[in-house]
Design a protein around this motif. Structure first.
Motif, mmCIF file in Angstrom:
data_model
loop_
_atom_site.group_PDB
_atom_site.id
_atom_site.type_symbol
_atom_site.label_atom_id
_atom_site.label_comp_id
_atom_site.label_asym_id
_atom_site.label_seq_id
_atom_site.Cartn_x
_atom_site.Cartn_y
_atom_site.Cartn_z
ATOM 1 N N HIS A 113 0.847 -1.196 0.000
ATOM 2 C CA HIS A 113 0.000 0.000 0.000
ATOM 3 C C HIS A 113 0.885 1.249 0.000
ATOM 4 O O HIS A 113 1.842 1.340 0.765
ATOM 5 C CB HIS A 113 -0.880 -0.010 1.249
ATOM 6 C CG HIS A 113 -2.102 0.838 1.136
ATOM 7 N ND1 HIS A 113 -2.040 2.215 1.027
ATOM 8 C CD2 HIS A 113 -3.422 0.524 1.122
ATOM 9 C CE1 HIS A 113 -3.262 2.706 0.953
ATOM 10 N NE2 HIS A 113 -4.126 1.699 1.010
ATOM 11 N N PRO A 114 0.570 2.238 -0.855
ATOM 12 C CA PRO A 114 1.412 3.447 -0.887
ATOM 13 C C PRO A 114 1.462 4.203 0.430
ATOM 14 O O PRO A 114 2.432 4.916 0.704
ATOM 15 C CB PRO A 114 0.787 4.297 -2.006
ATOM 16 C CG PRO A 114 -0.527 3.683 -2.311
ATOM 17 C CD PRO A 114 -0.456 2.259 -1.908
ATOM 18 N N LEU A 115 0.437 4.049 1.274
ATOM 19 C CA LEU A 115 0.493 4.710 2.575
ATOM 20 C C LEU A 115 1.626 4.173 3.439
ATOM 21 O O LEU A 115 2.093 4.866 4.348
ATOM 22 C CB LEU A 115 -0.837 4.551 3.315
ATOM 23 C CG LEU A 115 -1.991 5.468 2.875
ATOM 24 C CD1 LEU A 115 -3.262 5.130 3.649
ATOM 25 C CD2 LEU A 115 -1.633 6.944 3.037
ATOM 26 N N ALA A 116 2.085 2.947 3.158
ATOM 27 C CA ALA A 116 3.220 2.412 3.911
ATOM 28 C C ALA A 116 4.458 3.261 3.665
ATOM 29 O O ALA A 116 5.240 3.534 4.582
ATOM 30 C CB ALA A 116 3.483 0.961 3.518
ATOM 31 N N THR A 117 4.637 3.694 2.414
ATOM 32 C CA THR A 117 5.775 4.552 2.085
ATOM 33 C C THR A 117 5.563 5.964 2.620
ATOM 34 O O THR A 117 6.446 6.544 3.260
ATOM 35 C CB THR A 117 5.977 4.588 0.558
ATOM 36 O OG1 THR A 117 6.226 3.272 0.085
ATOM 37 C CG2 THR A 117 7.149 5.487 0.186
ATOM 38 N N ILE A 118 4.369 6.517 2.368
ATOM 39 C CA ILE A 118 4.104 7.903 2.750
ATOM 40 C C ILE A 118 4.145 8.077 4.269
ATOM 41 O O ILE A 118 4.706 9.049 4.785
ATOM 42 C CB ILE A 118 2.735 8.353 2.194
ATOM 43 C CG1 ILE A 118 2.737 8.292 0.654
ATOM 44 C CG2 ILE A 118 2.395 9.762 2.670
ATOM 45 C CD1 ILE A 118 1.354 8.444 0.028
ATOM 46 N N ALA A 119 3.565 7.114 4.994
ATOM 47 C CA ALA A 119 3.446 7.246 6.447
ATOM 48 C C ALA A 119 4.646 6.698 7.190
ATOM 49 O O ALA A 119 5.176 7.350 8.098
ATOM 50 C CB ALA A 119 2.175 6.539 6.928
ATOM 51 N N ALA A 120 5.090 5.496 6.822
ATOM 52 C CA ALA A 120 6.117 4.824 7.613
ATOM 53 C C ALA A 120 7.534 5.123 7.146
ATOM 54 O O ALA A 120 8.453 5.227 7.965
ATOM 55 C CB ALA A 120 5.874 3.315 7.605
ATOM 56 N N SER A 121 7.721 5.269 5.824
ATOM 57 C CA SER A 121 9.065 5.528 5.302
ATOM 58 C C SER A 121 9.394 7.012 5.271
ATOM 59 O O SER A 121 10.460 7.437 5.714
ATOM 60 C CB SER A 121 9.214 4.928 3.902
ATOM 61 O OG SER A 121 9.083 3.523 3.934
ATOM 62 N N TRP A 122 8.470 7.812 4.736
ATOM 63 C CA TRP A 122 8.721 9.248 4.620
ATOM 64 C C TRP A 122 8.230 10.032 5.839
ATOM 65 O O TRP A 122 8.590 11.194 6.009
ATOM 66 C CB TRP A 122 8.027 9.804 3.379
ATOM 67 C CG TRP A 122 8.493 9.214 2.086
ATOM 68 C CD1 TRP A 122 9.649 8.516 1.858
ATOM 69 C CD2 TRP A 122 7.799 9.272 0.839
ATOM 70 N NE1 TRP A 122 9.728 8.132 0.539
ATOM 71 C CE2 TRP A 122 8.599 8.587 -0.115
ATOM 72 C CE3 TRP A 122 6.598 9.825 0.412
ATOM 73 C CZ2 TRP A 122 8.233 8.440 -1.456
ATOM 74 C CZ3 TRP A 122 6.215 9.687 -0.914
ATOM 75 C CH2 TRP A 122 7.032 9.003 -1.829
#
Length: 516
Positions: free
Chosen positions: A262-271
């Motif tokens: 899910h792109p929210l994994a990148t937006i929320a957890a990574s970035w």
């Protein structure tokens, strides 16, 4: 967040015709059906993967996260993009706000146009499936901008002809009618076996597609219930009466699986570029909602507590990154949630309030919506739906007291048969809003249509008077890429909009005032 690019509308239309220069050949009803069907199924992935774009994450961030996810009250970035002169403070960023438009036209409309040319005559059921995906994707786009290029898409390689939003919705209903009727017709050829492998939602199960199409038609009917109640009732009752049924349990939810995280994994957890919204904190903590621990993580700024961020603050990442992140069960998945059984129960509850035949009992549907959402997220609370005392909580910002504010909603959870229809609707929409998380685009649309749930207003309004702080943002401006390449039609679109091309102008179905 990565750098931003723009797609020219005129170049996009040239691309369409470059990709379909054999249109006469592929649209001819001949004996090469297996080849044509295989070619058609090849274009479905581009539609599935871009309704809510599953990659790259920076594009999804601009397609939905930095508009609908924030304006719905669900989320808020801790990051002060562009020195806080951005969408969150209502200083709309044109380069960002091209993305819902560009992603849709370069992926959804282009692929739908190609599938139509290949399969409309040779396999109408395959074409019908593409129409359902197109309507699901493009109703989100018209609900962002208003008038869009739709019914005459691809007619002229140099011009994209805009329709009014009313025309677009009428076309949606016609297309869904065609799709549902066609898929339900046993005399027509079945979809090719290759579609099952391409189908990222239902694995080729046509009965589930009919249920989704009926549910989508009911959603759109409810959407126009204030502006055209007669048309809304007609279309809604078609779905309620159809023998194919609606999405009624979580095994039939419309979840797109693109097999990527899910792109929210990148937006929320990574970035660390998105966090819980203050309105979410107020409502979920006030209700002591058991879904809270599924949707979000406890904050680091106030250990043991869930903390959201108000929209439109002067965000400072070191100060606000420690607020509640999106929950692991939401982001550590490959599934994109676009419609669930709980939403359908709430749609039926509202339809019952409006007196639509076949909707059933409003209270029963309302309570089924809550129970189905609880089941979806694996939580339980036997007393939740009968609680008639808990309300939204006041908001406290642990790092900036100036942001503190009292709760703006006082609606309780338990159904009250003696309440007015307006109060009953506020209960329905508030619970539907909770259940639809994390799809902020649909939640924002329902907030604009109904005014519910009541959300905290923006802290800093930098729109130069274009958007009213209390009324809140109603739309995004037309894509500036199209203003350059398709200027005459964009001027027409503004006239169809019925107000200036600003974030403060209401859409066709967005009628001010009460709902009944």
């Amino acid at each position: 967040m990565k750098s931003i690019y723009k797609i020219s509308g005129i170049a996009l239309l040239f691309l369409i015709f470059a990709c379909t220069d054999n249109f006469e050949d592929i649209n001819t009803n001949d004996t090469t059906i297996p080849k044509n069907q295989l070619e058609a199924t090849d274009f479905f992935a581009g539609m599935f993967n871009n309704i809510y774009q599953n990659q790259p994450a920076w594009s999804t961030q601009l397609q939905q996260n930095l508009n609908g996810d924030v304006y719905s009250g669900y989320m808020m970035p801790p990051t002060g993009f562009a020195s806080n002169i951005n969408n969150m403070t209502y200083a709309l960023v044109d380069g960002w706000n091209n993305f819902p438009w560009n992603v849709a036209y370069s992926n959804i409309m282009l692929n739908a146009f190609t599938i139509e040319g290949i399969s409309k005559e040779t396999n109408p059921k395959l074409y019908a499936l593409s129409l359902i995906l197109k309507v699901e994707a493009m109703h989100r786009v018209t609900d962002i901008y208003g008038p869009i290029v739709y019914s005459r898409f691809g007619e002229n390689p140099l011009v994209g002809y805009y329709d009014s939003q009313e025309t677009v919705y009428n076309t949606f209903f016609e297309e869904l009618d065609y799709a549902i009727t066609t898929l339900s017709d046993s005399s027509l050829p079945d979809v090719p076996g290759t579609f099952a492998a391409t189908d990222q939602a239902y694995g080729g199960d046509i009965d589930k597609w009919v249920q989704f199409a009926n549910s989508l038609r009911l959603r759109l009917a409810i959407r126009i219930s204030k502006v055209n109640p007669s048309k809304a009732q007609t279309e809604g009752e078609k779905s309620l009466a159809h023998s194919g049924g609606l999405i009624d349990n979580n095994t039939n939810n419309f979840l797109v699986d693109g097999k990527v995280e899910h792109p929210l994994a990148t937006i929320a957890a990574s970035w660390n570029d998105i966090r819980m919204g203050a309105s979410m904190e107020s409502i979920l903590t006030g209700y002591e909602d058991p879904r809270l621990e599924k949707y979000f993580e406890e904050s680091e700024v106030s250990p043991g507590e869930y903390k959201g961020i108000r929209i439109g603050i002067n965000a400072d990442k070191p100060k606000y990154q420690p607020f509640s992140n999106i929950g692991e069960s939401i982001i550590r998945t490959t599934l994109i949630q676009l419609m669930t059984a709980s939403e359908v129960h709430f749609l039926k509850a509202e339809a019952a309030l409006r007196g639509w035949a076949g909707a059933g009992d409003a209270q029963a549907n309302y309570e089924a919506g809550i129970a189905t959402s609880f089941d979806q997220h694996g939580v339980a609370d036997a007393s939740y739906a009968s609680d008639n005392t808990k309300v939204a909580a006041d908001y406290t910002d642990p790092v900036e007291a100036a942001h503190n504010t009292g709760a703006v909603s006082n609606v309780t959870i338990a159904w009250d048969a003696a309440a007015s229809n307006e109060v009953k609707l506020e209960k329905i929409i508030t619970q539907k809003w909770i259940a639809m998380f994390p799809d902020g685009q649909e939640a924002w649309s329902e907030f604009r249509r109904t005014g519910y749930p009541k959300l905290f207003p923006v802290v800093n309004n930098k729109s130069n008077g274009e958007i009213d702080t209390d009324i809140q943002i109603r739309r995004l401006k037309f894509a500036d890429s199209d203003k350059v390449a398709n200027s005459a039609e964009v001027e027409k679109a503004v006239s169809l909009l019925g107000g200036p091309d600003t974030g403060g102008t209401r859409l066709w179905w967005d009628i001010a005032g009460g709902n009944f």
